[in-house]
Scaffold this motif. Structure first.
Motif, PDB file in Angstrom:
ATOM      1  N   ARG A  20       0.864  -1.190   0.000  1.00 46.84           N
ATOM      2  CA  ARG A  20       0.000   0.000   0.000  1.00 46.84           C
ATOM      3  C   ARG A  20       0.892   1.229   0.000  1.00 46.84           C
ATOM      4  NH1 ARG A  20      -3.072   4.110   1.154  1.00 46.84           N
ATOM      5  NH2 ARG A  20      -5.292   3.864   1.525  1.00 46.84           N
ATOM      6  N   VAL A  21       0.635   2.173  -0.893  1.00 50.51           N
ATOM      7  CA  VAL A  21       1.355   3.442  -0.950  1.00 50.51           C
ATOM      8  C   VAL A  21       0.568   4.485  -0.175  1.00 50.51           C
ATOM      9  CG1 VAL A  21       2.134   5.287  -2.502  1.00 50.51           C
ATOM     10  CG2 VAL A  21       2.481   2.888  -3.137  1.00 50.51           C
ATOM     11  N   LEU A  29       4.320   7.573   8.596  1.00 48.95           N
ATOM     12  CA  LEU A  29       3.683   6.263   8.465  1.00 48.95           C
ATOM     13  C   LEU A  29       4.161   5.327   9.566  1.00 48.95           C
ATOM     14  CD1 LEU A  29       1.894   4.294   6.857  1.00 48.95           C
ATOM     15  CD2 LEU A  29       3.908   3.815   5.419  1.00 48.95           C
ATOM     16  N   PHE A  30       5.461   5.325   9.823  1.00 51.40           N
ATOM     17  CA  PHE A  30       6.009   4.471  10.881  1.00 51.40           C
ATOM     18  C   PHE A  30       5.450   4.887  12.245  1.00 51.40           C
ATOM     19  CE2 PHE A  30       9.052   2.963  13.981  1.00 51.40           C
ATOM     20  CZ  PHE A  30       9.307   1.668  13.531  1.00 51.40           C
ATOM     21  N   TRP A 108       7.575  -3.745   6.111  1.00 54.78           N
ATOM     22  CA  TRP A 108       8.675  -2.941   5.589  1.00 54.78           C
ATOM     23  C   TRP A 108       8.148  -1.562   5.227  1.00 54.78           C
ATOM     24  CZ3 TRP A 108       8.007  -8.066   4.086  1.00 54.78           C
ATOM     25  CH2 TRP A 108       9.049  -8.934   4.385  1.00 54.78           C
ATOM     26  N   PHE A 109       8.854  -0.527   5.647  1.00 52.18           N
ATOM     27  CA  PHE A 109       8.486   0.866   5.391  1.00 52.18           C
ATOM     28  C   PHE A 109       9.511   1.443   4.416  1.00 52.18           C
ATOM     29  CE2 PHE A 109       6.814  -0.436   9.375  1.00 52.18           C
ATOM     30  CZ  PHE A 109       5.614   0.230   9.531  1.00 52.18           C
ATOM     31  N   SER A 117       5.387   7.230   0.733  1.00 51.25           N
ATOM     32  CA  SER A 117       6.011   6.022   1.264  1.00 51.25           C
ATOM     33  C   SER A 117       5.189   4.797   0.886  1.00 51.25           C
ATOM     34  CB  SER A 117       6.161   6.128   2.787  1.00 51.25           C
ATOM     35  OG  SER A 117       4.930   6.442   3.390  1.00 51.25           O
ATOM     36  N   ARG A 118       5.841   3.657   0.999  1.00 50.97           N
ATOM     37  CA  ARG A 118       5.182   2.386   0.697  1.00 50.97           C
ATOM     38  C   ARG A 118       5.310   1.481   1.914  1.00 50.97           C
ATOM     39  NH1 ARG A 118       8.149   0.578  -3.416  1.00 50.97           N
ATOM     40  NH2 ARG A 118       6.772   1.460  -4.974  1.00 50.97           N
TER      41      ARG A 118
END
Length: 157
Positions: A20-21, A29-30, A108-109, A117-118
């Motif tokens: 997912r982007v 995101l993290f 995984w970031f 980010s993905r």
């Protein structure tokens, strides 16, 4: 903008994989995965209330949370095996309603640049019945709705 969730279950494996982007920096995101107050605002489908009852986000730490719906309460727990800021989480995941069915989950970031980010994930189930039960439970719809809530949270800063 909502980006599409790509969820697959490769044939002859115990795994489910997703990508997912997000239109947000990898650090944001993290953080949304690391901060229990933020996590409670987006994890799961619409209409859920979430209480984080335990949260020790570090290598060898653990977690427990409870989702509440009109159908009852559903508790989940696990252990964070490895946490690398803005890069990687390896954890276990167990629905307490199905004891001993523990998944191993990799997240995984990836920084895509330009504030995007993905997130890539792989969940390995204990057997194909457990994997197929998750896939048929509406998990994909719940993930999609949760990530839509996460989009809104990230956009709000």
């Amino acid at each position: 903008m909502t980006n599409a969730l790509e969820l697959t279950a490769p044939v002859d494996t115990l795994a489910m994989e997703f990508t997912r982007v997000f239109d947000a920096p990898v650090a944001a995101l993290f953080r949304a995965h690391a901060d229990p107050d933020l996590l409670a605002r987006w994890l799961g489908p619409h209409g859920l209330e979430m209480d984080v009852t335990e949260w020790d986000f570090r290598d060898h730490g653990g977690y427990r949370y409870v989702h509440r719906t009109e159908h009852g309460a559903f508790a989940f727990n696990g252990t964070f095996h490895t946490v690398r800021d803005n890069e990687f989480i390896l954890q276990t995941f167990e629905f307490e309603g199905a004891p001993d069915m523990v998944n191993l989950e990799y997240l995984w970031f990836e920084d895509l640049g330009d504030g995007r980010s993905r997130l890539r994930g792989r969940s390995i189930c204990p057997n194909t019945d457990a994997r197929d039960a998750l896939l048929s439970s509406g998990m994909e719809g719940g993930m999609t709705e949760g990530y839509e809530k996460l989009d809104a949270l990230l956009a709000a800063g």
